[in-house]
Design a protein around this motif. Structure first.
Motif, PDB file in Angstrom:
ATOM      1  N   ILE A  25      25.544  50.137  70.469  1.00 40.19           N
ATOM      2  CA  ILE A  25      24.766  48.691  70.447  1.00 40.19           C
ATOM      3  C   ILE A  25      24.306  48.117  71.829  1.00 40.19           C
ATOM      4  O   ILE A  25      23.165  47.859  72.153  1.00 40.19           O
ATOM      5  N   VAL A  26      25.077  48.296  72.719  1.00 37.82           N
ATOM      6  CA  VAL A  26      24.615  47.912  74.072  1.00 37.82           C
ATOM      7  C   VAL A  26      23.663  48.731  74.790  1.00 37.82           C
ATOM      8  O   VAL A  26      22.850  48.068  75.450  1.00 37.82           O
ATOM      9  N   PHE A  48      24.929  47.549  62.693  1.00 38.50           N
ATOM     10  CA  PHE A  48      23.786  47.907  63.153  1.00 38.50           C
ATOM     11  C   PHE A  48      22.513  47.232  62.496  1.00 38.50           C
ATOM     12  O   PHE A  48      21.472  46.848  63.023  1.00 38.50           O
ATOM     13  N   SER A  49      22.719  46.555  61.342  1.00 33.86           N
ATOM     14  CA  SER A  49      22.054  45.774  60.619  1.00 33.86           C
ATOM     15  C   SER A  49      21.236  44.544  61.375  1.00 33.86           C
ATOM     16  O   SER A  49      20.075  44.420  61.361  1.00 33.86           O
ATOM     17  N   PRO A  50      22.115  43.927  62.284  1.00 32.42           N
ATOM     18  CA  PRO A  50      21.705  42.709  63.066  1.00 32.42           C
ATOM     19  C   PRO A  50      20.568  43.287  64.075  1.00 32.42           C
ATOM     20  O   PRO A  50      19.487  42.546  64.239  1.00 32.42           O
ATOM     21  N   LEU A  51      20.728  44.443  64.681  1.00 32.93           N
ATOM     22  CA  LEU A  51      19.668  44.994  65.441  1.00 32.93           C
ATOM     23  C   LEU A  51      18.513  45.047  65.061  1.00 32.93           C
ATOM     24  O   LEU A  51      17.489  44.855  65.568  1.00 32.93           O
ATOM     25  N   GLN A  58      11.055  47.958  66.682  1.00 34.49           N
ATOM     26  CA  GLN A  58      11.511  48.807  67.901  1.00 34.49           C
ATOM     27  C   GLN A  58      12.553  49.477  67.416  1.00 34.49           C
ATOM     28  O   GLN A  58      13.113  50.535  67.899  1.00 34.49           O
ATOM     29  N   VAL A  59      13.594  49.067  66.567  1.00 31.68           N
ATOM     30  CA  VAL A  59      14.732  49.666  65.885  1.00 31.68           C
ATOM     31  C   VAL A  59      14.846  49.759  64.287  1.00 31.68           C
ATOM     32  O   VAL A  59      14.419  48.795  63.634  1.00 31.68           O
ATOM     33  N   GLN A  60      14.982  50.939  63.958  1.00 26.77           N
ATOM     34  CA  GLN A  60      15.279  51.219  62.628  1.00 26.77           C
ATOM     35  C   GLN A  60      16.662  51.998  62.512  1.00 26.77           C
ATOM     36  O   GLN A  60      17.289  52.425  63.367  1.00 26.77           O
ATOM     37  N   LEU A  61      17.030  51.872  61.265  1.00 29.98           N
ATOM     38  CA  LEU A  61      18.254  52.144  60.842  1.00 29.98           C
ATOM     39  C   LEU A  61      18.458  53.387  59.899  1.00 29.98           C
ATOM     40  O   LEU A  61      17.595  52.978  58.661  1.00 29.98           O
ATOM     41  N   GLY A 313      26.878  38.057  64.244  1.00 29.43           N
ATOM     42  CA  GLY A 313      26.695  39.021  63.525  1.00 29.43           C
ATOM     43  C   GLY A 313      28.262  39.611  62.721  1.00 29.43           C
ATOM     44  O   GLY A 313      29.068  38.696  62.798  1.00 29.43           O
ATOM     45  N   PRO A 314      28.209  40.649  62.125  1.00 25.61           N
ATOM     46  CA  PRO A 314      29.409  40.889  61.445  1.00 25.61           C
ATOM     47  C   PRO A 314      30.558  41.048  62.428  1.00 25.61           C
ATOM     48  O   PRO A 314      30.328  41.248  63.916  1.00 25.61           O
ATOM     49  N   ASN A 315      31.909  41.005  61.992  1.00 25.60           N
ATOM     50  CA  ASN A 315      32.839  41.026  62.924  1.00 25.60           C
ATOM     51  C   ASN A 315      32.859  42.663  63.392  1.00 25.60           C
ATOM     52  O   ASN A 315      33.176  43.318  62.608  1.00 25.60           O
TER      53      ASN A 315
END
Length: 507
Positions: A25-26, A48-51, A58-61, A313-315
């Protein structure tokens, strides 16, 4: 690809431990900051959902269990299930050719510039077939891990041999290695003749350290043997090697998340006095210990939590090479089964000496309480409510670390990197058969951290307090070396150079 164009990146992230996801993520955020487009491929989208929400466009999952490895199976927070790990990976790799072909079909019309791996092996073969450069960004590959497990012995030797050889074959397709701190040797990129070259395994500590710390050999002696200290001193005073057109590896500084909320604010939110001594207990969402059979109990009064105003975001904490490794220093049980391992130290009855878990007067933050019968459950149930804080489910773990004086946990990359970055001592429990732990202890905690190893016997018995006090005393001395923490920027510089020039950046 012209320099002004933006890259299209596919980043494959293993589900083995949360350290892969948190550090990925970083790096993804650094890629996005520079205007690049990223598709993250993972087995679990929780982190990754919050990204995707934050960087729409720009970001897809993509969630895919067919291309992402199953990793290593665990019995509990500190024990590997060797047979289950081997069988899971065997079942996954039996159809590796079909998995590679399927990934080729998915990739070939997406105009991908670079494929990043942390550290699934299947996409490396697909990238090679398509002529797309692949980059391993990790402190290990699963070829090293499973060769280490194979050396420990299994009830399934044929399957273990197949797993090791197939993983070596798949990883051999990788073009570049960006080695994270805390690494173990990589059989593809490391060999005796290259130990003084740019990006060699032996240079990893030096390359991650602020070089002004490497002035005197004296400061290194408490951490390493004289031989290792002399080698590091030679590296520090010698001319720094530069990469050339043939260079395929580079040692990165630390890639790590940093706390967002100030220590005093986060403590106030949890209701902890600013001058209190605080220990954080976190085992990545696993039960801390073997659970005993379910038994009747009254509900604990200490389990209520407060919505977290600092939520981001999530823990993020919820989930031959063997010969070379055997010659490395580190935890006595890092790659050897121990007589104190979980199988020979099961808690069949509730503990009664829970006052030995945390020193008297200390406040405890528990990241994730375990199920009934877990040691931490017993501790919560009998402790004074004002001395226990259950972390909110969406707490940002670096904030928890920064609010603490000592952490008790396991030596995963995420925990080691984050305690080092926030200068918090770590009490860690040796984990039999976790091959990567040798590198994390030797190459992060010893040079850059403040660590105390607690025996598994003391861990399962709840005798933690002395280790916590010992770790707290290390804060007076501080770490031997300070670590550079711009690894994501260096990594993206490398990825951009690979995409545009086909090589690592040089002078």
């Amino acid at each position: 690809m012209q320099p002004a164009m933006k890259m299209r990146i596919v980043f494959y992230v293993s589900g083995h431990g949360l350290g892969h996801a948190t550090r990925a993520i970083v790096s993804v955020e650094e890629l996005v900051r520079r205007g690049h487009y990223v598709i993250v491929v993972a087995a679990n989208g929780q982190l990754f959902s919050p990204l995707v929400a934050k960087y729409a466009g720009q970001v897809q999952l993509r969630i895919d269990h067919d291309v992402i490895d199953p990793g290593v199976a665990q019995k509990d927070a500190v024990s590997v299930d060797i047979d289950k790990s081997i069988l899971q990976m065997f079942e996954f790799l039996k159809t590796h050719k079909q998995r590679v072909e399927s990934e080729i079909e998915w990739l070939k019309n997406r105009e991908v510039d670079v494929i990043l791996l942390d550290a699934p092996p299947i996409p490396a073969a697909a990238a090679k077939e398509l002529g797309v450069p692949s980059v391993l960004i990790s402190n290990f590959g699963f070829d090293s891990i499973f060769e280490g497990l194979e050396s420990l012995g299994s009830h399934y030797p044929k399957e273990a041999t197949f797993v090791s050889s197939t993983l070596r074959q798949l990883y051999s397709k990788i073009d570049f290695l960006l080695r994270l701190p805390g690494a173990i040797p990589n059989p593809l990129f490391d060999y005796e003749a290259n130990r003084f070259e740019f990006g060699s395994f032996e240079r990893g500590i030096l390359d991650a350290a602020h070089t002004q710390d490497l002035i005197s050999n004296e400061i290194l002696k408490p951490v390493w043997s004289d031989d290792i200290s002399k080698i590091l001193q030679e590296y520090a005073t010698a001319a720094y090697p530069r990469p050339n057109d043939q260079t395929r590896k580079l040692n990165l500084p630390l890639v790590v998340r940093l706390a967002i909320t100030p220590r005093d604010q986060f403590r106030a939110f949890l209701g902890i006095p600013i001058d209190a001594l605080v220990v954080l207990i976190t085992f990545g969402g696993h039960s801390a210990t073997t659970t005993s059979p379910a038994r009747s109990r009254n509900p604990s009064p200490n389990r209520s939590t407060t919505p977290n105003p600092f939520s981001v975001g999530p823990n993020t904490e919820i989930v031959s090479i063997s010969t070379t490794l055997s010659n490395l220093e580190g935890s006595n049980v890092a790659i050897n089964e121990s007589e104190n391992s979980m199988d020979s130290w099961k808690r069949d009855e509730p503990i009664h000496a829970v006052d030995r878990i945390v020193p008297p007067g200390w406040h405890t933050i528990i990241a994730v309480p375990g199920p009934k019968g877990d040691l931490l459950n017993d501790y919560i149930d009998i402790s004074a409510p004002e001395m226990i804080s259950i972390a909110p489910a969406d707490a940002f773990v670096p904030d928890l670390l920064q609010a603490s004086d000592v952490v008790v946990g396991k030596c995963g990359y995420g925990t080691c990197a984050e305690v080092v970055a926030h200068r918090v001592p770590l009490v860690y429990v040796p984990r039999p058969a976790f091959v990567e732990e040798v590198g994390l202890i030797n190459n992060i905690m010893k040079p850059f951290g403040m660590g105390v190893e607690m025996s598994q016997k003391d861990f399962y018995a709840g005798n933690w307090a002395n280790s916590i006090l010992q770790a707290h005393s290390l804060k007076m001395k501080g770490p031997v070396l300070s670590v550079k923490m711009n690894g994501e920027r260096v990594a993206v510089d490398c990825v951009e150079s690979i995409a545009r020039k086909g090589r690592l950046p040089g002078e």
